[in-house]
Design a protein around this motif. Structure first.
Motif, PDB file in Angstrom:
ATOM      1  N   SER A 692       0.835  -1.206   0.000  1.00  0.00           N
ATOM      2  CA  SER A 692       0.000   0.000   0.000  1.00  0.00           C
ATOM      3  C   SER A 692       0.866   1.249   0.000  1.00  0.00           C
ATOM      4  CB  SER A 692      -0.917  -0.010   1.234  1.00  0.00           C
ATOM      5  OG  SER A 692      -1.627   1.201   1.346  1.00  0.00           O
ATOM      6  N   ALA A 693       1.860   1.284   0.868  1.00  0.00           N
ATOM      7  CA  ALA A 693       2.727   2.466   0.974  1.00  0.00           C
ATOM      8  C   ALA A 693       3.563   2.664  -0.276  1.00  0.00           C
ATOM      9  CB  ALA A 693       3.630   2.327   2.195  1.00  0.00           C
ATOM     10  N   GLN A 694       4.058   1.586  -0.861  1.00  0.00           N
ATOM     11  CA  GLN A 694       4.964   1.720  -1.999  1.00  0.00           C
ATOM     12  C   GLN A 694       4.267   2.198  -3.274  1.00  0.00           C
ATOM     13  OE1 GLN A 694       7.144  -1.993  -2.170  1.00  0.00           O
ATOM     14  NE2 GLN A 694       8.603  -1.295  -0.620  1.00  0.00           N
ATOM     15  N   THR A 695       2.947   2.262  -3.265  1.00  0.00           N
ATOM     16  CA  THR A 695       2.236   2.908  -4.365  1.00  0.00           C
ATOM     17  C   THR A 695       2.639   4.369  -4.480  1.00  0.00           C
ATOM     18  OG1 THR A 695       0.336   1.458  -3.948  1.00  0.00           O
ATOM     19  CG2 THR A 695      -0.065   3.414  -5.298  1.00  0.00           C
ATOM     20  N   TRP A 696       3.036   4.969  -3.331  1.00  0.00           N
ATOM     21  CA  TRP A 696       3.318   6.401  -3.283  1.00  0.00           C
ATOM     22  C   TRP A 696       4.807   6.705  -3.158  1.00  0.00           C
ATOM     23  CZ3 TRP A 696      -0.755   8.321  -5.130  1.00  0.00           C
ATOM     24  CH2 TRP A 696      -2.016   7.828  -4.790  1.00  0.00           C
ATOM     25  N   CYS A 697       5.666   5.745  -3.413  1.00  0.00           N
ATOM     26  CA  CYS A 697       7.093   6.056  -3.420  1.00  0.00           C
ATOM     27  C   CYS A 697       7.371   7.142  -4.459  1.00  0.00           C
ATOM     28  CB  CYS A 697       7.912   4.815  -3.762  1.00  0.00           C
ATOM     29  SG  CYS A 697       7.958   3.547  -2.482  1.00  0.00           S
ATOM     30  N   GLY A 698       8.068   8.179  -4.053  1.00  0.00           N
ATOM     31  CA  GLY A 698       8.377   9.257  -4.979  1.00  0.00           C
ATOM     32  C   GLY A 698       8.817  10.506  -4.241  1.00  0.00           C
ATOM     33  N   TYR A 699       9.294  11.484  -4.994  1.00  0.00           N
ATOM     34  CA  TYR A 699       9.750  12.729  -4.386  1.00  0.00           C
ATOM     35  C   TYR A 699       9.773  13.839  -5.426  1.00  0.00           C
ATOM     36  CZ  TYR A 699      14.385  11.242  -6.165  1.00  0.00           C
ATOM     37  OH  TYR A 699      15.430  10.829  -6.947  1.00  0.00           O
ATOM     38  N   TYR A 700      10.169  15.060  -5.008  1.00  0.00           N
ATOM     39  CA  TYR A 700       9.975  16.265  -5.801  1.00  0.00           C
ATOM     40  C   TYR A 700      11.253  17.087  -5.875  1.00  0.00           C
ATOM     41  CZ  TYR A 700       5.205  15.178  -4.222  1.00  0.00           C
ATOM     42  OH  TYR A 700       4.028  14.545  -3.928  1.00  0.00           O
ATOM     43  N   ARG A 701      11.368  17.848  -6.956  1.00  0.00           N
ATOM     44  CA  ARG A 701      12.378  18.897  -6.977  1.00  0.00           C
ATOM     45  C   ARG A 701      11.920  20.018  -6.042  1.00  0.00           C
ATOM     46  NH1 ARG A 701      16.077  17.760 -10.723  1.00  0.00           N
ATOM     47  NH2 ARG A 701      15.470  16.477 -12.524  1.00  0.00           N
ATOM     48  N   PRO A 702      12.861  20.732  -5.403  1.00  0.00           N
ATOM     49  CA  PRO A 702      12.469  21.762  -4.424  1.00  0.00           C
ATOM     50  C   PRO A 702      11.515  22.808  -4.990  1.00  0.00           C
ATOM     51  CG  PRO A 702      14.826  21.319  -4.271  1.00  0.00           C
ATOM     52  CD  PRO A 702      14.326  20.572  -5.473  1.00  0.00           C
ATOM     53  N   GLU A 703      11.772  23.259  -6.224  1.00  0.00           N
ATOM     54  CA  GLU A 703      10.906  24.287  -6.816  1.00  0.00           C
ATOM     55  C   GLU A 703       9.482  23.760  -6.988  1.00  0.00           C
ATOM     56  OE1 GLU A 703      15.102  24.812  -8.514  1.00  0.00           O
ATOM     57  OE2 GLU A 703      13.731  23.152  -8.048  1.00  0.00           O
ATOM     58  N   TYR A 704       9.385  22.509  -7.413  1.00  0.00           N
ATOM     59  CA  TYR A 704       8.058  21.937  -7.621  1.00  0.00           C
ATOM     60  C   TYR A 704       7.342  21.734  -6.293  1.00  0.00           C
ATOM     61  CZ  TYR A 704       4.349  18.975  -9.425  1.00  0.00           C
ATOM     62  OH  TYR A 704       3.118  18.460  -9.758  1.00  0.00           O
ATOM     63  N   LEU A 705       8.076  21.301  -5.279  1.00  0.00           N
ATOM     64  CA  LEU A 705       7.470  21.104  -3.972  1.00  0.00           C
ATOM     65  C   LEU A 705       6.916  22.410  -3.426  1.00  0.00           C
ATOM     66  CD1 LEU A 705       6.818  19.237  -1.605  1.00  0.00           C
ATOM     67  CD2 LEU A 705       9.091  19.722  -0.678  1.00  0.00           C
ATOM     68  N   ASN A 706       7.653  23.509  -3.611  1.00  0.00           N
ATOM     69  CA  ASN A 706       7.156  24.817  -3.161  1.00  0.00           C
ATOM     70  C   ASN A 706       5.787  25.118  -3.765  1.00  0.00           C
ATOM     71  OD1 ASN A 706       9.408  25.394  -1.605  1.00  0.00           O
ATOM     72  ND2 ASN A 706      10.477  26.431  -3.278  1.00  0.00           N
ATOM     73  N   ASN A 707       5.646  24.866  -5.056  1.00  0.00           N
ATOM     74  CA  ASN A 707       4.381  25.143  -5.729  1.00  0.00           C
ATOM     75  C   ASN A 707       3.325  24.097  -5.410  1.00  0.00           C
ATOM     76  OD1 ASN A 707       5.285  27.519  -7.067  1.00  0.00           O
ATOM     77  ND2 ASN A 707       6.432  26.232  -8.497  1.00  0.00           N
TER      78      ASN A 707
END
Length: 752
Positions: A692-707
């Motif tokens: 269930s949790a590994q469906t959401w494995c992922g991350y963001y570039r800082p600029e994208y996370l800000n937005n």
């Protein structure tokens, strides 16, 4: 991307490597039994050797390797389950240079796009004219030499047809030849409704009736917040640079000199747009369907909110002339019902337009409005023009989202074609890759999720019986739309007829304009039709996504999301419940989130709750808002109000899927399902929650996370895991989390 599709020897080598490394780190006894020969359609790599109940089908071995490889077992699962489940995934999967965020779902979409590329570039004979046109659109998009040769000439031709020329670059521009309503009519026919955004949609009080909506205009920047928020200063500067760069490129093509006061003129355009943004709704405000529903006659709208700049007669005539179908135009009358999304916006816009078109210097006002409209046209067209223009647009994208490179051309063209010809592309994809056996299995899974939600509705103690009856009625009426509309395979003549007016040529920009014109004409013609309870012509099957449509009370699960690692017909069922099941539950819960719950079983915006039950609901919803508002990222705290609907759906989806999984286990009569190789020491519940949790494995570039924090209704990936699972007591029990730990809090939030 971690998909093991090689020979049995390669597969064994990888699984042994991953599992052995993991076993050494965790000091757990792990035994891997070697795979043997292929057996059947999906390779069975020595299933159930010595009666050990280990699934060695290729799908199981691949999924086991992916799960073990993704984990960071050095982390306490009761402290940070996202890092425990996904920590190593993020180490092993750096964000590709052309992506702003990268996760399991993006990998799935990338894999799907690669399949679509093969289908678009394959040299096959296809009798479907719709599918032929899809391939022609893709080929024209890929023909970069033709795009470069055309340069900005196709765009210049559009500007000439709409307003003669763009006054920013034409000091001899003649204001006497500019008529705003004529320009609006021409642009509206192409779906470019700047300033006045009119479109057809379902009446929220009577969802079987289509009416005309007057909405806020789109903006050059993604949100009104970006025009004023201090943290968005970098984005504003990048936008101003984009304005100047695109203008300079067009001046070069036109062989004209840039005006000396260009910076001042562009700043005036930006300030005008900022003033429009200032009277537009925020993302939070647009989530409230009552705030955006103001039903009145067209005459009332013009009398009360838009009465300074134009007479009713001239504005009505302009509206009637926008649709290319004269029958649609004739249906637009002063006594017709319309919805004005934001009356304050139109009141203020009317004042601004009157100041330009009815003030002391009408010629200058006309020139300014034409300059603004020309800028929006140029911004809209840049992505379909030659490399110089696309490079300028990409510089803004880098500042906004942090991406390092433009996507490869083939991926841009696949995405474009899938958007422009979604049903034709879906037909090709489904016909090649999607099996009916998978659809049958999915229908059963959805049935179990729906049964779980029914149990929740029957057992909750905070809802009175009158509301419970209506809630159960809504759930029963909810229609599950699985994978794709049947007609795209079974009735190809209907598919071809849908696209019969799409006249496709070899010039990409011209194709784009023709598609805009035809799709806008189709949208206008909906005014003459009832709003049927179907989404057959609205879905894009070849997309990794799922939706809920509140005004139709339909949940849609598209074929593109039904692929590994979220779903496979050969997975043990608990994996499908954990991954795709939570997505089903998520969309089902949207029918009962803080927005969806305002619509009844027929999709009407209607107060079907008793006051007591609604007050209880909102009190419980507040716990979700408060919980998520406390979550912090490097870009600041989450906006619990903006994300509340998605957070309610995430929590409901996880709970419903787990309940359905437990019902499935009961049906096994205590027979243990097959376990995954390398995970024999995990209980089925632990593997379930890990999947269930590994469906959401992922991350963001800082600029994208800000937005993302500023604008997105979805919480960042870690909190789509941490929030719902910490609110589920069964998770804490499975991992033996001590009371008061982050994943086993003393006080839990939740609605359902």
């Amino acid at each position: 991307m971690f998909y093991l599709m090689g020979s049995e020897n390669i597969l064994l080598l990888l699984i042994v490597s991953v599992v052995s490394s993991w076993a050494a780190d965790t000091q757990l006894p792990v035994t891997i039994h070697p795979p043997t020969d292929a057996n059947g359609g999906t390779r069975d790599l020595n299933l159930n050797k010595d009666g050990d109940n280990i699934c060695r089908k290729e799908a199981c071995v691949t999924r086991a390797a992916l799960m073990l490889q993704s984990m960071n077992s050095s982390v306490d699962p009761c402290t940070d389950f996202f890092e425990y489940a996904c920590g190593n995934w993020m180490v092993l999967n750096p964000i590709p240079p052309d992506y702003a965020k990268w996760g399991v779902l993006q990998q799935m979409q990338q894999q799907l796009f690669a399949k679509l590329r093969d289908l678009m570039e394959s040299n096959v004979t296809d009798t479907s004219t719709a599918r032929q046109k899809a391939r022609q659109i893709y080929a024209a998009c890929m023909n970069q030499s033709a795009i470069e040769e055309a340069g900005s000439r196709p765009f210049q031709a559009v500007v000439h047809s709409v307003m003669g020329s763009w006054p920013v670059l034409d000091r001899g521009w003649n204001a006497s030849q500019f008529n705003y309503l004529n320009t609006y009519r021409k642009m509206g026919r192409e779906g470019q409704g700047y300033l006045i955004a009119a479109y057809v949609s379902a009446n929220q009080e009577n969802p079987r009736e289509n009416i005309l909506f007057f909405d806020e205009t789109s903006l050059g920047l993604p949100s009104k917040k970006m025009y004023y928020r201090a943290a968005s200063e970098k984005t504003r500067k990048a936008y101003m640079s984009l304005m100047k760069n695109l203008t300079s490129l067009l001046a070069e093509d036109l062989n004209v000199t840039l005006p000396e006061d260009l910076d001042h003129e562009l700043k005036d355009i930006f300030d005008f747009e900022a003033a429009i943004a200032n009277v537009s709704f925020t993302e939070e405000e647009r989530r409230d369907p009552y705030r955006t529903f103001h039903k009145m006659t067209l005459e009332q709208f013009l009398d009360e909110h838009f009465n300074r700049t134009f007479s009713k007669e001239e504005f009505l005539h302009a509206l009637q002339m926008v649709p290319s179908n004269s029958s649609v135009g004739a249906a637009i009358q002063l006594n017709m019902t319309v919805n004005v999304v934001n009356p304050t916006y139109y009141h203020r816009l009317d004042e601004m337009l009157a100041g330009k078109l009815a003030g002391s210097n009408v010629s200058e006002g006309k020139r300014f409005l034409a300059s603004y409209l020309g800028w929006r046209m140029l911004l809209n067209a840049a992505g379909q023009m030659s490399r110089r223009y696309r490079d300028a647009a990409f510089e803004f994208d880098k500042a906004y989202s942090g991406v390092k490179e433009e996507s490869p051309r083939w991926r841009i063209c696949v995405d474009y074609t899938n958007s422009a010809m979604k049903l034709a592309i879906g037909s090709i994809y489904v016909d090649t890759y999607f099996g009916m056996d998978a659809k049958t299995k999915l229908l059963a899974l959805v049935g179990d999720i729906k049964s779980s939600y029914e149990t929740i509705l029957r057992e909750i103690n905070w809802m009175d019986e009158e509301t419970r009856v209506r809630a159960l009625k809504k759930l029963d009426a909810m229609y599950e739309y699985i994978a794709y509309p049947d007609f795209i395979l079974q009735d190809v003549p209907r598919l071809d007829k849908y696209y019969e007016k799409y006249h496709i040529g070899n010039v990409h920009f011209e194709n784009d304009k023709r598609i805009d014109i035809e799709s806008t004409a189709k949208a206008h013609e909906e005014l003459l039709k009832p709003s049927l309870r179907t989404i057959d012509e609205k879905v894009a099957p070849a997309t990794v996504n799922a939706y809920y449509y509140p005004q139709k009370n339909i949940i849609a699960f598209l074929a593109g999301i039904m692929q590994p690692p979220v779903f496979h017909k050969d997975y043990p069922e608990y994996l499908n419940y954990a991954s795709l099941g939570q997505v089903f539950g998520h969309e089902m819960t949207h029918g009962f989130d803080d927005k969806g719950s305002l619509f009844d079983e027929e999709g009407r915006l209607f107060a079907w709750w008793t006051n007591t039950s609604r007050a209880n609901y909102m009190s419980r919803a507040r716990t979700i808002v408060d919980q998520y508002s406390q979550y912090s990222t490097s870009a600041g705290n989450l906006n619990g109000n903006l994300t509340s609907g998605e957070n309610i759906a995430d929590n409901g989806g996880v709970k419903e899927a787990y309940m359905a999984f437990k019902q499935y286990m009961k049906r096994l009569n205590d027979t243990m399902p097959p376990v995954l190789p390398g995970l024999e020491n995990f209980s089925v519940d632990k593997v379930y929650f890990l999947a269930s949790a590994q469906t959401w494995c992922g991350y963001y570039r800082p600029e994208y996370l800000n937005n993302n924090i500023l604008l997105s209704v979805h919480s960042p990936y870690p909190f789509r895991v941490m929030g719902p699972l910490s609110n589920l007591p069964e998770f804490a029990e499975a991992f033996d989390c001590p009371a008061g730990s982050l994943m086993n809090p003393v006080h839990r939030a939740g609605v359902w």
